[in-house]
Design an enzyme around this catalytic site. Structure first.
Site, PDB file in Angstrom:
ATOM      1  N   ARG A 126      38.649  37.695  43.284  1.00  0.00           N
ATOM      2  CA  ARG A 126      39.783  38.605  43.491  1.00  0.00           C
ATOM      3  C   ARG A 126      40.699  38.069  44.591  1.00  0.00           C
ATOM      4  O   ARG A 126      41.919  38.192  44.507  1.00  0.00           O
ATOM      5  CB  ARG A 126      39.263  39.991  43.855  1.00  0.00           C
ATOM      6  CG  ARG A 126      38.487  40.643  42.713  1.00  0.00           C
ATOM      7  CD  ARG A 126      37.964  42.002  43.103  1.00  0.00           C
ATOM      8  NE  ARG A 126      37.231  42.637  42.001  1.00  0.00           N
ATOM      9  CZ  ARG A 126      35.928  42.504  41.798  1.00  0.00           C
ATOM     10  NH1 ARG A 126      35.192  41.767  42.618  1.00  0.00           N
ATOM     11  NH2 ARG A 126      35.347  43.111  40.776  1.00  0.00           N
ATOM     12  N   ASP A 151      32.701  49.840  41.920  1.00  0.00           N
ATOM     13  CA  ASP A 151      31.414  49.214  42.268  1.00  0.00           C
ATOM     14  C   ASP A 151      30.356  50.295  42.487  1.00  0.00           C
ATOM     15  O   ASP A 151      29.195  50.143  42.079  1.00  0.00           O
ATOM     16  CB  ASP A 151      31.566  48.380  43.547  1.00  0.00           C
ATOM     17  CG  ASP A 151      32.830  47.546  43.504  1.00  0.00           C
ATOM     18  OD1 ASP A 151      32.751  46.341  43.263  1.00  0.00           O
ATOM     19  OD2 ASP A 151      33.917  48.132  43.688  1.00  0.00           O
ATOM     20  N   ARG A 193      29.282  51.441  39.129  1.00  0.00           N
ATOM     21  CA  ARG A 193      28.391  50.458  38.483  1.00  0.00           C
ATOM     22  C   ARG A 193      26.992  50.524  39.097  1.00  0.00           C
ATOM     23  O   ARG A 193      25.973  50.451  38.400  1.00  0.00           O
ATOM     24  CB  ARG A 193      28.977  49.047  38.656  1.00  0.00           C
ATOM     25  CG  ARG A 193      30.205  48.825  37.806  1.00  0.00           C
ATOM     26  CD  ARG A 193      30.932  47.539  38.139  1.00  0.00           C
ATOM     27  NE  ARG A 193      31.996  47.308  37.161  1.00  0.00           N
ATOM     28  CZ  ARG A 193      33.085  46.583  37.393  1.00  0.00           C
ATOM     29  NH1 ARG A 193      33.258  45.979  38.567  1.00  0.00           N
ATOM     30  NH2 ARG A 193      33.993  46.421  36.454  1.00  0.00           N
ATOM     31  N   HIS A 253      36.091  45.501  47.949  1.00  0.00           N
ATOM     32  CA  HIS A 253      35.883  45.509  46.496  1.00  0.00           C
ATOM     33  C   HIS A 253      35.897  44.031  46.106  1.00  0.00           C
ATOM     34  O   HIS A 253      36.947  43.457  45.831  1.00  0.00           O
ATOM     35  CB  HIS A 253      37.016  46.271  45.793  1.00  0.00           C
ATOM     36  CG  HIS A 253      37.039  46.075  44.306  1.00  0.00           C
ATOM     37  ND1 HIS A 253      35.967  46.325  43.492  1.00  0.00           N
ATOM     38  CD2 HIS A 253      38.027  45.627  43.479  1.00  0.00           C
ATOM     39  CE1 HIS A 253      36.293  46.059  42.234  1.00  0.00           C
ATOM     40  NE2 HIS A 253      37.532  45.620  42.197  1.00  0.00           N
TER      41      HIS A 253
HETATM   42  N1  LIG Z   1      40.712  47.835  41.560  1.00  0.00           N
HETATM   43  C1  LIG Z   1      39.922  47.630  40.525  1.00  0.00           C
HETATM   44  O1  LIG Z   1      38.772  48.079  40.505  1.00  0.00           O
HETATM   45  C2  LIG Z   1      40.461  46.820  39.363  1.00  0.00           C
HETATM   46  C3  LIG Z   1      39.771  46.754  38.140  1.00  0.00           C
HETATM   47  C4  LIG Z   1      40.350  46.021  37.101  1.00  0.00           C
HETATM   48  C5  LIG Z   1      41.539  45.332  37.294  1.00  0.00           C
HETATM   49  N2  LIG Z   1      42.147  45.416  38.517  1.00  0.00           N
HETATM   50  C6  LIG Z   1      43.401  44.718  38.808  1.00  0.00           C
HETATM   51  O2  LIG Z   1      44.490  45.430  38.263  1.00  0.00           O
HETATM   52  C7  LIG Z   1      45.597  44.502  38.119  1.00  0.00           C
HETATM   53  C8  LIG Z   1      46.204  44.667  36.735  1.00  0.00           C
HETATM   54  O3  LIG Z   1      45.276  44.225  35.760  1.00  0.00           O
HETATM   55  P1  LIG Z   1      45.635  44.328  34.205  1.00  0.00           P
HETATM   56  O4  LIG Z   1      44.433  43.862  33.469  1.00  0.00           O
HETATM   57  O5  LIG Z   1      46.229  45.641  33.907  1.00  0.00           O
HETATM   58  O6  LIG Z   1      46.784  43.203  34.107  1.00  0.00           O
HETATM   59  P2  LIG Z   1      47.889  43.058  32.962  1.00  0.00           P
HETATM   60  O7  LIG Z   1      48.360  41.657  33.024  1.00  0.00           O
HETATM   61  O8  LIG Z   1      47.376  43.599  31.676  1.00  0.00           O
HETATM   62  O9  LIG Z   1      49.066  44.027  33.456  1.00  0.00           O
HETATM   63  C9  LIG Z   1      49.821  43.787  34.599  1.00  0.00           C
HETATM   64  C10 LIG Z   1      51.199  44.376  34.366  1.00  0.00           C
HETATM   65  O10 LIG Z   1      51.953  44.235  35.578  1.00  0.00           O
HETATM   66  C11 LIG Z   1      53.281  43.995  35.197  1.00  0.00           C
HETATM   67  N3  LIG Z   1      54.059  43.421  36.305  1.00  0.00           N
HETATM   68  C12 LIG Z   1      53.968  42.180  36.838  1.00  0.00           C
HETATM   69  N4  LIG Z   1      54.864  42.048  37.849  1.00  0.00           N
HETATM   70  C13 LIG Z   1      55.511  43.230  37.946  1.00  0.00           C
HETATM   71  C14 LIG Z   1      56.556  43.711  38.785  1.00  0.00           C
HETATM   72  N5  LIG Z   1      57.077  42.936  39.733  1.00  0.00           N
HETATM   73  N6  LIG Z   1      56.980  44.976  38.608  1.00  0.00           N
HETATM   74  C15 LIG Z   1      56.444  45.759  37.645  1.00  0.00           C
HETATM   75  N7  LIG Z   1      55.463  45.349  36.814  1.00  0.00           N
HETATM   76  C16 LIG Z   1      55.018  44.101  36.959  1.00  0.00           C
HETATM   77  C17 LIG Z   1      53.173  43.040  34.003  1.00  0.00           C
HETATM   78  O11 LIG Z   1      54.361  42.999  33.225  1.00  0.00           O
HETATM   79  C18 LIG Z   1      51.998  43.658  33.264  1.00  0.00           C
HETATM   80  O12 LIG Z   1      52.408  44.600  32.292  1.00  0.00           O
HETATM   81  C19 LIG Z   1      45.006  43.113  38.382  1.00  0.00           C
HETATM   82  O13 LIG Z   1      45.300  42.705  39.702  1.00  0.00           O
HETATM   83  C20 LIG Z   1      43.504  43.329  38.222  1.00  0.00           C
HETATM   84  O14 LIG Z   1      42.740  42.384  38.973  1.00  0.00           O
HETATM   85  C21 LIG Z   1      41.653  46.155  39.524  1.00  0.00           C
END
Ligand SMILES: NC(=O)c1ccc[n+]([C@@H]2O[C@H](COP(=O)([O-])OP(=O)(O)OC[C@H]3O[C@@H](n4cnc5c(N)ncnc54)[C@H](O)[C@@H]3O)[C@@H](O)[C@H]2O)c1
Length: 324
Positions: free
Chosen positions: A97, A157, A160, A184
């Protein structure tokens, strides 16, 4: 852009989601099915994607709750009770991450000031990784008081961990009370000293059931908890259902003013000498955002591990030069 001219007490509950990829869209779907918001606005750099998601979600409205859903812009953050930030890159197979930091921090510098300008009174909920460092960056870039900037942190987490423990001990996961705290990510810390089932410490639960307290099995459960995202990403490239359910739990605690205790990330001011870093501890959430961060009494080993986790996060945050 849909304007909000009603006085605050007459406004419908609006939730804005910035970034409607896997995580944002799944959260929007969960929010709709649960009927927590009257308005859901979807904002994405890829506006067509946001429009497509809005159309698809609107077609689920007749099966769920009357809800206004549209693809909007940052102006639509005005009047939102909650702004959920899920924009940005996710991990590719093998990436940590923390590897995402420079890419997603650049997006943060763009979107957080936009959101803050349009809604200086809102609550920010960060899910994008590395979530703890980006929660810290959101505090700095928004200028919001720390109780209004929350990261989803170790909510996933902890879920899980509780799930795997529930499988091992053959009880409902909701009856397992055990937390993952700190980052995380790879330096997260399992709080074994306080883990319990129905108020019984795990050793006592095992003794009462006449089953061995298997230390190696417990270590294995923690490793599977910590490394779950790598396992899922290898198989399906992204994780989103469980995090969306976690985000829904946080949204519910805030929008319904519940005072629910969840392991989320927020600014730590002084905990065993740790300060000026965002990471997760069990936290009471209500309509103000963070009502209280609970200061668990940890074992010496757990304190040392948490200090290490804090240092990893501080070093990463320092690379962003947010205080420069
Ligand atoms: N916190 C957690 O527990 C957890 C769990 C899973 C994923 N995540 C994180 O969530 C984030 C998103 O994951 P995802 O699978 O949805 O990714 P994804 O690629 O499917 O979606 C990301 C979206 O962000 C948009 N985006 C990018 N730059 C942008 C901007 N400047 N303004 C507006 N929109 C913008 C993209 O167009 C896209 O639609 C990642 O960083 C991932 O690691 C966090």
């Amino acid at each position: 852009m849909m304007t909000t001219d009603a006085t605050p007490q007459h406004r419908p509950v609006r939730v804005a989601i910035v970034g409607v990829g896997n995580v944002g869209a799944t959260f929007a779907y969960a929010l709709l099915l649960n009927g927590l918001a009257a308005e859901i606005v979807l904002i994405d750099a890829d506006h067509a994607r946001a429009e497509g998601e809005a159309m698809d979600l609107n077609h689920a409205v007749p099966f769920s709750h009357p809800t206004r859903i549209w693809a909007g812009d940052f102006g639509d953050c005005a009047g939102a009770s909650l702004i959920v930030l899920t924009a940005g890159a996710g991990q590719k197979p093998g990436e940590t991450r923390l590897d995402l930091i420079q890419r997603n921090a650049a997006i943060w510098r763009e979107i957080v000031p936009h959101v803050a300008r349009n809604n200086p009174d809102g609550i920010l909920l960060v899910a994008t990784n590395p979530v703890d460092v980006l929660t810290y960056a959101a505090c700095k870039l928004s200028g919001f008081p720390p109780e209004r900037v929350i990261g989803s942190g170790t909510i996933l987490d902890t879920a899980r961990f509780r799930y795997l423990l529930s499988q091992h001990f053959q009880v409902d996961a909701r009856s397992v009370h055990a937390y993952i705290i700190g980052e995380h990510g790879d330096s997260e810390v399992p709080v074994w000293s306080l883990a319990n089932i129905a108020g019984m410490r795990l050793e006592d639960f095992c003794a009462a059931q006449n089953i061995p307290h298997d230390r190696a099995a417990m270590d294995e459960i923690f490793h599977r908890t910590r490394d779950a995202a790598y396992q899922i990403i290898q198989r399906k490239r992204a994780t989103y259902y469980a995090v969306a359910a976690g985000l829904l739990g946080i949204a519910r605690a805030i929008l319904r003013d519940q005072g629910t205790v969840l392991s989320v990330s927020s600014l730590i001011t002084d905990y065993y000498g740790i300060r000026d870093v965002c990471f997760s501890l069990p936290t009471v959430l209500d309509r103000r955002g963070v009502q209280k961060v609970l200061r668990l009494q940890l074992s010496e080993d757990e304190i040392a591990s948490l200090r290490h986790s804090a240092q990893v996060l501080k070093d990463t945050a320092a690379s962003l030069r947010l205080n420069a």
